[in-house]
Structure formats: structure tokens, C-alpha cells
Design a protein around this motif. Structure first.
Motif, mmCIF file in Angstrom:
data_model
loop_
_atom_site.group_PDB
_atom_site.id
_atom_site.type_symbol
_atom_site.label_atom_id
_atom_site.label_comp_id
_atom_site.label_asym_id
_atom_site.label_seq_id
_atom_site.Cartn_x
_atom_site.Cartn_y
_atom_site.Cartn_z
ATOM 1 N N THR A 1 0.652 -1.187 0.046
ATOM 2 C CA THR A 1 0.100 -0.129 -0.023
ATOM 3 C C THR A 1 0.775 1.385 -0.038
ATOM 4 O OG1 THR A 1 -0.267 0.165 2.551
ATOM 5 C CG2 THR A 1 -1.838 -1.091 1.459
ATOM 6 N N SER A 2 2.029 1.150 0.462
ATOM 7 C CA SER A 2 2.968 2.382 0.470
ATOM 8 C C SER A 2 2.519 3.387 1.745
ATOM 9 C CB SER A 2 3.032 3.177 -0.920
ATOM 10 O OG SER A 2 4.104 4.155 -0.577
ATOM 11 N N SER A 3 2.772 4.772 1.541
ATOM 12 C CA SER A 3 2.300 5.474 2.440
ATOM 13 C C SER A 3 2.254 6.821 1.848
ATOM 14 C CB SER A 3 3.244 5.576 3.621
ATOM 15 O OG SER A 3 4.484 6.201 3.345
ATOM 16 N N TRP A 4 1.316 7.725 2.209
ATOM 17 C CA TRP A 4 1.154 8.869 1.628
ATOM 18 C C TRP A 4 2.466 9.797 1.985
ATOM 19 C CZ3 TRP A 4 1.937 13.398 4.195
ATOM 20 C CH2 TRP A 4 1.657 13.692 5.787
ATOM 21 N N ALA A 5 3.141 9.705 2.665
ATOM 22 C CA ALA A 5 4.547 10.227 3.054
ATOM 23 C C ALA A 5 5.526 9.828 1.897
ATOM 24 C CB ALA A 5 5.060 10.023 4.383
ATOM 25 N N ASP A 6 5.565 8.574 1.549
ATOM 26 C CA ASP A 6 6.395 7.934 0.511
ATOM 27 C C ASP A 6 6.042 8.425 -0.698
ATOM 28 O OD1 ASP A 6 8.162 6.783 2.394
ATOM 29 O OD2 ASP A 6 7.001 4.847 2.062
ATOM 30 N N GLU A 7 4.696 8.481 -0.923
ATOM 31 C CA GLU A 7 4.216 8.958 -2.169
ATOM 32 C C GLU A 7 4.402 10.437 -2.361
ATOM 33 O OE1 GLU A 7 3.512 6.553 -4.488
ATOM 34 O OE2 GLU A 7 3.819 5.217 -3.122
ATOM 35 N N LEU A 8 4.569 11.305 -1.559
ATOM 36 C CA LEU A 8 4.804 12.611 -1.679
ATOM 37 C C LEU A 8 6.199 12.902 -2.153
ATOM 38 C CD1 LEU A 8 3.669 15.558 -1.244
ATOM 39 C CD2 LEU A 8 4.382 15.638 1.121
ATOM 40 N N ALA B 1 -10.662 16.096 -1.402
ATOM 41 C CA ALA B 1 -10.977 14.507 -1.835
ATOM 42 C C ALA B 1 -12.143 14.003 -2.080
ATOM 43 C CB ALA B 1 -10.306 13.589 -0.633
ATOM 44 N N LEU B 2 -13.283 14.957 -1.767
ATOM 45 C CA LEU B 2 -14.404 14.608 -1.810
ATOM 46 C C LEU B 2 -15.065 14.319 -3.082
ATOM 47 C CD1 LEU B 2 -17.406 14.185 -0.177
ATOM 48 C CD2 LEU B 2 -17.769 16.749 -0.557
ATOM 49 N N ASN B 3 -14.667 15.148 -3.927
ATOM 50 C CA ASN B 3 -14.954 14.883 -5.519
ATOM 51 C C ASN B 3 -14.465 13.938 -6.113
ATOM 52 O OD1 ASN B 3 -16.585 17.570 -5.380
ATOM 53 N ND2 ASN B 3 -15.035 18.654 -6.285
ATOM 54 N N THR B 4 -13.308 13.580 -5.854
ATOM 55 C CA THR B 4 -12.700 12.401 -6.502
ATOM 56 C C THR B 4 -13.329 11.062 -5.985
ATOM 57 O OG1 THR B 4 -10.729 13.474 -6.637
ATOM 58 C CG2 THR B 4 -10.527 10.989 -6.791
ATOM 59 N N VAL C 1 -10.396 3.772 6.854
ATOM 60 C CA VAL C 1 -9.450 4.852 7.210
ATOM 61 C C VAL C 1 -8.166 4.302 6.338
ATOM 62 C CG1 VAL C 1 -10.513 6.069 9.206
ATOM 63 C CG2 VAL C 1 -8.718 4.197 9.413
ATOM 64 N N HIS C 2 -7.820 3.334 6.377
ATOM 65 C CA HIS C 2 -6.664 2.809 5.875
ATOM 66 C C HIS C 2 -6.671 2.726 4.353
ATOM 67 C CE1 HIS C 2 -6.158 1.301 9.960
ATOM 68 N NE2 HIS C 2 -5.052 2.066 10.032
ATOM 69 N N GLN C 3 -5.527 3.134 3.730
ATOM 70 C CA GLN C 3 -5.606 3.438 2.293
ATOM 71 C C GLN C 3 -4.889 2.433 1.541
ATOM 72 O OE1 GLN C 3 -4.292 7.621 1.540
ATOM 73 N NE2 GLN C 3 -5.892 8.425 2.804
ATOM 74 N N THR C 4 -5.194 2.189 0.321
ATOM 75 C CA THR C 4 -4.570 1.366 -0.648
ATOM 76 C C THR C 4 -3.396 2.202 -1.473
ATOM 77 O OG1 THR C 4 -5.870 1.647 -2.672
ATOM 78 C CG2 THR C 4 -6.576 -0.013 -1.031
ATOM 79 N N LEU C 5 -2.844 1.790 -2.148
ATOM 80 C CA LEU C 5 -1.684 2.235 -2.884
ATOM 81 C C LEU C 5 -2.497 3.488 -3.683
ATOM 82 C CD1 LEU C 5 1.187 3.054 -4.161
ATOM 83 C CD2 LEU C 5 0.564 1.351 -5.875
ATOM 84 N N ILE D 1 -1.768 7.602 -3.117
ATOM 85 C CA ILE D 1 -1.218 8.416 -4.006
ATOM 86 C C ILE D 1 -2.162 9.782 -4.259
ATOM 87 C CG2 ILE D 1 -0.848 8.824 -6.738
ATOM 88 C CD1 ILE D 1 0.128 5.832 -6.384
ATOM 89 N N LEU D 2 -3.458 9.535 -4.065
ATOM 90 C CA LEU D 2 -4.515 10.778 -3.959
ATOM 91 C C LEU D 2 -4.243 11.518 -2.851
ATOM 92 C CD1 LEU D 2 -7.067 12.039 -5.021
ATOM 93 C CD2 LEU D 2 -8.353 10.462 -3.573
ATOM 94 N N THR D 3 -3.725 11.117 -1.879
ATOM 95 C CA THR D 3 -3.563 11.743 -0.479
ATOM 96 C C THR D 3 -2.305 12.509 -0.730
ATOM 97 O OG1 THR D 3 -4.463 10.236 1.048
ATOM 98 C CG2 THR D 3 -3.142 11.875 2.004
ATOM 99 N N ALA D 4 -1.163 11.901 -1.160
ATOM 100 C CA ALA D 4 0.108 12.630 -1.443
ATOM 101 C C ALA D 4 -0.404 13.970 -2.428
ATOM 102 C CB ALA D 4 1.183 11.659 -2.196
#
Length: 317
Positions: free
Chosen positions: A91-98, A277-280, A294-298, A302-305
Motif C-alpha cells: 500500500t505504500s504511504s502518503w509520505a513516501d508517495e509525496l 478528496a470529496l469530488n474524487t 481509514v487505511h488506504q490502498t496504494l 497516491i491521492l492523499t500525496a
């Protein structure tokens, strides 16, 4: 005689810190509640000492150009740590994807499953060195709900311990030495407590918020002192097609109000990723972005990042 002995050893401890730091405010430690003492490395006599003033500050930001590398420290719980085992896949993390999304950013991820701002403030103080971050992203929210459970039957003894650390330099140094020896022998011991009840009272929510605010104010003052930009970040959860809203709990209302208050009072940034994020999320399948509420997939990370990257790019142009 006992009183004189402890008075002399306390005076000796303060004088020792003074000779190391050359900062006379150590003699006001305990009397002035804004003084902060931290030990980076006891063997090297590497101490940090400053007055942790909580005055209101105006919101400021640094100027960067494309040649700058911007160091970001991210704090939060399992939603920040990422790589959630319950998702059953990478799943990675939003910090890594940023970091992957923007090569200007060097993001160090201090997120930790099950932990909240009390853990984050300890890590901030422990990890800080001469190489400091430019930006702190303070993204803890969901786990803050359980802060009140840490006030237990040992509260009286813990309160004495806490009071002694805040007022006695000798006790502070002795406790730090014991903790370092314990860490060397046993390693890090997680102490978080999980809630056993489904419904919480308003009183318990407020206890949790009070602890969150105390830890966050300490982190904000720390950041201001070392000229670090501080951002409170609210991470979004899964979109609910029945309610047409993003995952929400009653506690979040208290947290949102607290984050807004801290932002205005202490002049720090506050960003809700939910709004972006709401529209997406409303146009897609929830399982593509989340493996639970709450826990995100990859794809979710990526969307959070992407949302946080766009936000930071607007702030710093």
C-alpha cells in the motif's frame, strides 16, 4: 539534612547544565513553566535548552526556489505510517508517495500504528538534531480519541513523576539516564491502550482533546523556536455512498474545532484534505482507495500525496 542534601544536588545539577549550555535560564527551570530541556546525547553532553514561550505568532512561511530541497517530517498514526498489514497487499504511504511525486521534497515518515500526539512529541524531540526539517506535517487525528484512556488508576503516581520532571533538573537527568539504559536493554516498548467501549461521553472526548492540545502546542512552540513551518493536517477517510459524506465520527467534530482554534491562536497552518478528496471519492469505487474506513490502498495514498502536494505548492508557490 535530607532537605539540604536534595537542595545541594539540585543546585549542582542546574550548575552542570549551565556550564554545558552557557544558558542561565536553567536556574529558572520549574519556576518558569515555558522552559524546555532536552537531552540529545548524554554521553556527548549534547543538551538543548530554551524558553518555550506560548505567545501568539503570526503565520509565516519560507521562500523556496526550484533548486531547494525541502525536508519534511510527517507525524501521525497508522494512516501516516502506511503499508497497513490489514490491506493484504503493498500500500505504500502518503509520505513516501509525496516524495515520489515531488522530487523537491525529502519526506521522513514518523507515523506509527496505534500512536498519537504523545508519541509524536517524544519522537520530535528525540530525532531533532543539527539537521532540522523545514516543514512539519502534524497529521494525527483518529488515535487522539483514545488519549483519555491513558489516564488510569496509576494517574496519581504518574502525575508525581510528571511534576518532578518539570520542576527538578536532577530528577529530569536521572530519569533520562534510566530511560536510556532501559532502552538499550529492552528496546522501545509500546504503551498505547485500546478503547474497550463503543460510545464515548463528551467528558472523555474533552479529556482526549486537552491532551492532544497540550502535545500539539508543545510541538508548535518547538517548531517556532527552530524556525520550522508547522501544518496541522486532517487526513480523509472512505466515502460513504449512503450518507454522501466522507467517513466521520463524533470525536472528529471536537478535533476539527480544536485544530481550527490552535491554527488561529498560534499562527500555524491547518488543512483538511477531506474537502479536496470529496469530488474524487464520490465518482469512484471506495475499495479502490481504502481497505477499511481509514487505511488506504496504494491508490488512496497516491491521492492523499497529490492533494497535500498541491496544497504545499500553493502555500510556497
Amino acid at each position: 539534612m535530607v532537605f539540604i542534601f536534595f537542595l545541594l544536588i539540585e543546585l549542582f545539577s542546574r550548575s552542570l547544565v549551565f556550564f554545558i549550555t552557557k544558558n542561565k535560564i536553567i536556574y529558572s527551570y520549574g519556576f518558569n513553566k515555558t522552559i524546555f530541556l532536552k537531552i540529545n546525547d548524554l554521553s556527548e553532553f549534547d543538551l538543548v535548552l530554551y524558553s518555550n514561550s506560548s505567545k501568539k505568532l503570526n503565520k509565516t512561511k519560507k521562500n523556496y526556489n526550484k533548486s531547494n530541497k525541502i525536508v519534511i517530517w510527517a507525524f501521525g498514526g497508522s494512516t501516516t505510517e502506511g503499508n497497513e498489514p490489514g490491506c493484504g497487499h503493498y500500500t505504500s504511504s502518503w509520505a513516501d508517495e509525496l516524495s515520489n511525486l515531488n522530487d523537491t521534497f525529502i519526506v521522513k515518515n514518523f507515523g506509527k500504528q496505534g500512536n498519537a500526539s504523545d508519541y509524536a512529541i517524544d519522537v520530535l524531540h528525540r530525532e531533532f538534531s543539527n539537521i532540522k526539517p523545514d516543514i512539519i506535517l502534524w497529521a494525527g487525528k483518529a488515535n487522539e480519541k483514545f488519549n483519555y484512556t491513558k489516564i488510569n488508576k496509576k494517574f496519581f503516581l504518574e502525575r508525581i513523576h510528571f511534576t518532578m520532571r518539570l520542576n527538578s533538573v536532577f530528577y529530569f537527568l536521572l530519569n533520562d539516564l534510566i530511560e536510556r539504559i532501559t532502552f538499550k536493554i529492552f528496546g522501545y516498548q509500546e504503551t498505547y491502550v485500546l478503547d474497550k467501549f463503543e460510545e464515548e461521553s463528551i467528558k472523555n472526548y474533552q479529556k482526549s482533546i486537552n491532551i492532544y492540545e497540550k502535545n500539539t502546542i508543545s510541538a508548535i512552540n518547538f517548531a517556532h523556536h527552530f524556525d520550522i513551518d508547522f501544518h496541522i493536517i486532517s487526513l480523509f477517510g472512505r466515502f460513504n455512498f449512503d450518507t454522501k459524506k466522507i467517513f466521520h465520527t463524533d470525536f472528529y467534530d471536537h478535533w476539527f474545532a480544536s485544530a481550527e482554534k490552535l491554527s488561529k491562536k498560534y499562527g500555524v497552518y491547518y488543512f483538511k484534505t477531506e474537502d479536496e478528496a470529496l469530488n474524487t471519492l464520490a465518482k469512484t469505487k471506495p475499495e479502490e482507495f481504502f481497505c477499511d474506513t481509514v487505511h488506504q490502498t496504494l491508490k488512496g495514498n497516491i491521492l492523499t500525496a497529490s492533494i497535500i502536494n498541491d496544497y504545499l505548492m500553493k502555500i510556497y508557490k
